[in-house]
Design a protein around this motif. Structure first.
Motif, PDB file in Angstrom:
ATOM      1  N   THR A   5       0.836  -1.200   0.000  1.00 12.85           N
ATOM      2  CA  THR A   5       0.000   0.000   0.000  1.00 12.85           C
ATOM      3  C   THR A   5       0.869   1.248   0.000  1.00 12.85           C
ATOM      4  O   THR A   5       0.606   2.209  -0.734  1.00 12.85           O
ATOM      5  N   GLU A   6       1.922   1.243   0.791  1.00  9.92           N
ATOM      6  CA  GLU A   6       2.834   2.389   0.836  1.00  9.92           C
ATOM      7  C   GLU A   6       3.508   2.594  -0.513  1.00  9.92           C
ATOM      8  O   GLU A   6       3.694   3.731  -0.956  1.00  9.92           O
ATOM      9  N   LYS A  57       1.128   4.300  -2.795  1.00 10.42           N
ATOM     10  CA  LYS A  57       1.056   5.722  -2.445  1.00 10.42           C
ATOM     11  C   LYS A  57       2.257   6.493  -2.994  1.00 10.42           C
ATOM     12  O   LYS A  57       2.117   7.612  -3.489  1.00 10.42           O
ATOM     13  N   THR A  99       2.045   9.505  -5.724  1.00 15.05           N
ATOM     14  CA  THR A  99       2.644  10.822  -5.478  1.00 15.05           C
ATOM     15  C   THR A  99       3.569  11.209  -6.625  1.00 15.05           C
ATOM     16  O   THR A  99       3.537  12.337  -7.112  1.00 15.05           O
TER      17      THR A  99
END
Length: 78
Positions: free
Chosen positions: A62-63, A66, A70
C-alpha cells in the motif's frame, strides 16, 4: 444519453493497462501452460479482484502504491 469525450491521456492509459494485463496472463500461462488463453484471462481477472485484500494484508505494498501515486501527481504538476 450522450457519450462523454474520453481524453487521449485516458485512452493511452487504458492501452497501457491492457498491454500489462496481456503480459500478466501470458505469465500465468507459464505457471500452467495447459490453460487456454481465455482461462488465463479469467484467472488474471480473479487475481485482480483479490488485489485489495492483498494490499490490506501487506502495508508495504500500500505504501508503495502511495509513493507511485505521489510521483505521478508530481509529474502532472510540472
Amino acid at each position: 444519453m450522450t457519450k462523454a469525450k474520453i481524453s487521449s491521456k485516458v485512452v493511452r492509459a487504458r492501452g497501457l493497462a491492457i498491454y500489462e494485463l496481456e503480459k500478466f496472463y501470458d505469465y500465468i500461462r507459464t505457471i500452467d501452460p495447459e490453460l487456454e488463453p481465455d482461462q488465463a484471462i479469467v484467472l488474471a481477472a480473479y487475481v485482480l479482484s483479490d488485489l485489495p485484500k492483498l494490499f490490506q494484508q501487506n502495508p508495504a505494498l500500500t505504501e508503495r502504491i502511495k509513493e507511485i501515486a505521489t510521483s505521478l501527481k508530481l509529474k502532472n504538476a510540472r
